[in-house]
Design an enzyme around this catalytic site. Sequence first.
Site, PDB file in Angstrom:
ATOM      1  N   ASP A 261       3.476   1.417  -8.436  1.00 22.84           N
ATOM      2  CA  ASP A 261       4.410   1.337  -7.307  1.00 22.84           C
ATOM      3  C   ASP A 261       5.822   1.270  -7.881  1.00 22.84           C
ATOM      4  O   ASP A 261       6.033   0.745  -8.976  1.00 22.84           O
ATOM      5  CB  ASP A 261       4.136   0.093  -6.452  1.00 22.84           C
ATOM      6  CG  ASP A 261       4.706   0.223  -5.042  1.00 22.84           C
ATOM      7  OD1 ASP A 261       3.923   0.438  -4.099  1.00 22.84           O
ATOM      8  OD2 ASP A 261       5.939   0.134  -4.892  1.00 22.84           O
TER       9      ASP A 261
ATOM     10  N   ALA B   2       6.292   7.469  -8.459  1.00 22.47           N
ATOM     11  CA  ALA B   2       4.995   8.149  -8.459  1.00 22.47           C
ATOM     12  C   ALA B   2       5.075   9.548  -9.073  1.00 22.47           C
ATOM     13  O   ALA B   2       4.211   9.939  -9.862  1.00 22.47           O
ATOM     14  CB  ALA B   2       4.479   8.240  -7.020  1.00 22.47           C
TER      15      ALA B   2
ATOM     16  N   PHE C 256       1.155   4.381  -5.209  1.00 24.43           N
ATOM     17  CA  PHE C 256       1.806   3.736  -4.049  1.00 24.43           C
ATOM     18  C   PHE C 256       0.961   2.516  -3.647  1.00 24.43           C
ATOM     19  O   PHE C 256       0.578   2.347  -2.501  1.00 24.43           O
ATOM     20  CB  PHE C 256       1.919   4.704  -2.856  1.00 24.43           C
ATOM     21  CG  PHE C 256       2.579   6.020  -3.165  1.00 24.43           C
ATOM     22  CD1 PHE C 256       3.969   6.134  -3.146  1.00 24.43           C
ATOM     23  CD2 PHE C 256       1.825   7.144  -3.480  1.00 24.43           C
ATOM     24  CE1 PHE C 256       4.584   7.350  -3.411  1.00 24.43           C
ATOM     25  CE2 PHE C 256       2.432   8.362  -3.761  1.00 24.43           C
ATOM     26  CZ  PHE C 256       3.812   8.474  -3.725  1.00 24.43           C
TER      27      PHE C 256
ATOM     28  N   CYS D 126       0.788   8.552   6.562  1.00 20.87           N
ATOM     29  CA  CYS D 126       0.961   7.635   7.695  1.00 20.87           C
ATOM     30  C   CYS D 126       2.156   8.056   8.542  1.00 20.87           C
ATOM     31  O   CYS D 126       2.650   7.276   9.350  1.00 20.87           O
ATOM     32  CB  CYS D 126       1.107   6.195   7.212  1.00 20.87           C
ATOM     33  SG  CYS D 126       2.507   5.957   6.119  1.00 20.87           S
TER      34      CYS D 126
ATOM     35  N   ARG E  86     -10.278   1.237   2.315  1.00 26.60           N
ATOM     36  CA  ARG E  86     -10.443   0.536   1.030  1.00 26.60           C
ATOM     37  C   ARG E  86     -11.919   0.268   0.770  1.00 26.60           C
ATOM     38  O   ARG E  86     -12.402   0.392  -0.354  1.00 26.60           O
ATOM     39  CB  ARG E  86      -9.715  -0.816   1.065  1.00 26.60           C
ATOM     40  CG  ARG E  86      -8.233  -0.685   1.059  1.00 26.60           C
ATOM     41  CD  ARG E  86      -7.613  -2.078   1.103  1.00 26.60           C
ATOM     42  NE  ARG E  86      -6.195  -1.936   1.338  1.00 26.60           N
ATOM     43  CZ  ARG E  86      -5.511  -2.564   2.276  1.00 26.60           C
ATOM     44  NH1 ARG E  86      -6.098  -3.434   3.064  1.00 26.60           N
ATOM     45  NH2 ARG E  86      -4.225  -2.347   2.423  1.00 26.60           N
TER      46      ARG E  86
ATOM     47  N   ASP F  32      -1.387   6.990  -1.363  1.00 29.79           N
ATOM     48  CA  ASP F  32      -1.070   6.429  -0.038  1.00 29.79           C
ATOM     49  C   ASP F  32       0.440   6.230   0.076  1.00 29.79           C
ATOM     50  O   ASP F  32       0.924   5.093   0.103  1.00 29.79           O
ATOM     51  CB  ASP F  32      -1.836   5.105   0.147  1.00 29.79           C
ATOM     52  CG  ASP F  32      -1.626   4.515   1.530  1.00 29.79           C
ATOM     53  OD1 ASP F  32      -1.307   5.283   2.459  1.00 29.79           O
ATOM     54  OD2 ASP F  32      -1.778   3.291   1.684  1.00 29.79           O
TER      55      ASP F  32
HETATM   56  N1  SAH Z   1      -1.549   1.590  -0.389  1.00 36.15           N
HETATM   57  C1  SAH Z   1      -0.836   0.419   0.044  1.00 36.15           C
HETATM   58  C2  SAH Z   1       0.287   0.716   1.013  1.00 36.15           C
HETATM   59  C3  SAH Z   1       1.297   1.697   0.508  1.00 36.15           C
HETATM   60  S1  SAH Z   1       2.844   1.554   1.263  1.00 36.15           S
HETATM   61  C4  SAH Z   1      -1.812  -0.597   0.606  1.00 36.15           C
HETATM   62  O1  SAH Z   1      -3.023  -0.329   0.670  1.00 36.15           O
HETATM   63  O2  SAH Z   1      -1.378  -1.683   0.984  1.00 36.15           O
HETATM   64  C5  SAH Z   1       3.799   2.611   0.303  1.00 36.15           C
HETATM   65  C6  SAH Z   1       4.248   2.044  -1.022  1.00 36.15           C
HETATM   66  O3  SAH Z   1       4.868   3.106  -1.739  1.00 36.15           O
HETATM   67  C7  SAH Z   1       5.285   0.939  -0.983  1.00 36.15           C
HETATM   68  O4  SAH Z   1       4.781  -0.187  -1.648  1.00 36.15           O
HETATM   69  C8  SAH Z   1       6.515   1.489  -1.723  1.00 36.15           C
HETATM   70  O5  SAH Z   1       7.151   0.517  -2.553  1.00 36.15           O
HETATM   71  C9  SAH Z   1       5.900   2.572  -2.571  1.00 36.15           C
HETATM   72  N2  SAH Z   1       6.778   3.680  -2.923  1.00 36.15           N
HETATM   73  C10 SAH Z   1       7.729   4.282  -2.171  1.00 36.15           C
HETATM   74  N3  SAH Z   1       8.286   5.313  -2.834  1.00 36.15           N
HETATM   75  C11 SAH Z   1       7.663   5.369  -4.042  1.00 36.15           C
HETATM   76  C12 SAH Z   1       7.779   6.225  -5.169  1.00 36.15           C
HETATM   77  N4  SAH Z   1       8.646   7.237  -5.184  1.00 36.15           N
HETATM   78  N5  SAH Z   1       6.975   5.994  -6.224  1.00 36.15           N
HETATM   79  C13 SAH Z   1       6.089   4.973  -6.230  1.00 36.15           C
HETATM   80  N6  SAH Z   1       5.942   4.139  -5.184  1.00 36.15           N
HETATM   81  C14 SAH Z   1       6.708   4.339  -4.114  1.00 36.15           C
END
Ligand code: SAH
Length: 417
Positions: free
Chosen positions: A271, A301, A249, A361, A233, A321
């Site tokens: 998200d 997404a 995400f 991840c 970040r 992410d």
């Molecule tokens: N970038 C974040 C962590 C991401 S965790 C940080 O820095 O804290 C992954 C995230 O993706 C979760 O919040 C989950 O709700 C979201 N997610 C999962 N599937 C998704 C989709 N199809 N479209 C959008 N978001 C999604």
Amino acid sequence: MTTIILKPHKEESVLRFHPWVFSGAIARIVLDATHRAAAPEEGELVCVQSADEKVLGAGHWQVGSIAVRLLAFGDERISGTEDEWIRGLLLKRIAAAYRMRQRLGLLREDNNTYRLIHGEGDMLPGLVVDVYGDTAVVQAHSVGMHQCRKAIAEAIVKEVKEVDAVYYKSDDTLPFKAQIEGEKTGYLIEKSEVRNQKSDNIEYWAKENGIDVRIDWLRGQKTGFFIDQRENRALVERYAAGKDVLNMFCYTGGFSLYALRGRAKSVHSVDVSQKAIDLVNANVERNFPHCPNHKAVTADAFDYLSEQRAQGHQYDLIILDPPAFAKHRDAVKNALRGYQRINAKAIEMIRPGGILFTFSCSQAVDKEAFRLAVFSAAAQTGRKVRILHQLHQPQDHPINIYHPEGEYLKGLVLYVE
Ligand code: SAH
């Protein structure tokens, strides 16, 4: 104590401090007298010996292909009762981990969010502990660690002077087939304000690199916050000035906050979870009150990128992410297709001379496979793409050099022409 005797030569990896004993390496099991069943119980402490019966170490027994997760090697002999020994070991490991985070400069006035214990990386396989100011959130990934949870909490408050509350959150992390006794969530050690949070939904704020982040360990994902992207970040902040940024995400919006502090022109956070979007909005409002250039969107997404593309929208900097697309080895092929698809969609939406931060991840998808998926995505779009940075998990998520399986977070920063 039950003794696990390995087949000839199977001691070699243990002598090199690899902390797992696979079931196929076991020649025989000598159960201690207390057993009625024919096998050790999941979670019990066992002693591991070589074929010539030299003591190699001790660890928690598991059901599955990893049969023992070693907590100690030959040089840390078991002494006293099992309970005394495990308590002493936890104190020692937690003190060492805390000392390491202090030395790494992670405990500062402007930063009280860090991972204290990262499983094998801190020589406590099966245990994760994240610290948010005065509260530690504990996750057990093995029945053995679940059974030690009270001793873990006591060791944390004894060794980590800032922490006086410990929340346990293992409903999603314990092996789902195991017979678990006792609660999988709840406070192990409470202090009064935290108790209030449970009933009154009091907001809890921690600090990461000078940014206020709201942590909701009761209802949030994982331990409430993704600490592992802290350094990445900070890199986004360096690139954000004057840019239109899309944070896909976004969860609690960590990347968005750094982009805003880095003077991005606009930031869009996306998200699929409404709870996540509520947290993003709270975080942005707290750090940048009445911020005019941030927008949070609840959307899938893939759909969002398709819609934006159809409308001709472009961005200067995109962050991808996603959650782990592959949670198991068998899912890797599909995961790679998913990574390729989402990366191709993102690359297509980047203005010439723009930047993509892209992450995986999934522990089951290694660095090379991920890079190949991103390569395929780039090739699919026909854009000229160069790698600027190769990113990974931060220093409080250390990888035990003898346990390369501990590497899980990978990222690429791409320059897209
Ligand atoms: N970038 C974040 C962590 C991401 S965790 C940080 O820095 O804290 C992954 C995230 O993706 C979760 O919040 C989950 O709700 C979201 N997610 C999962 N599937 C998704 C989709 N199809 N479209 C959008 N978001 C999604």
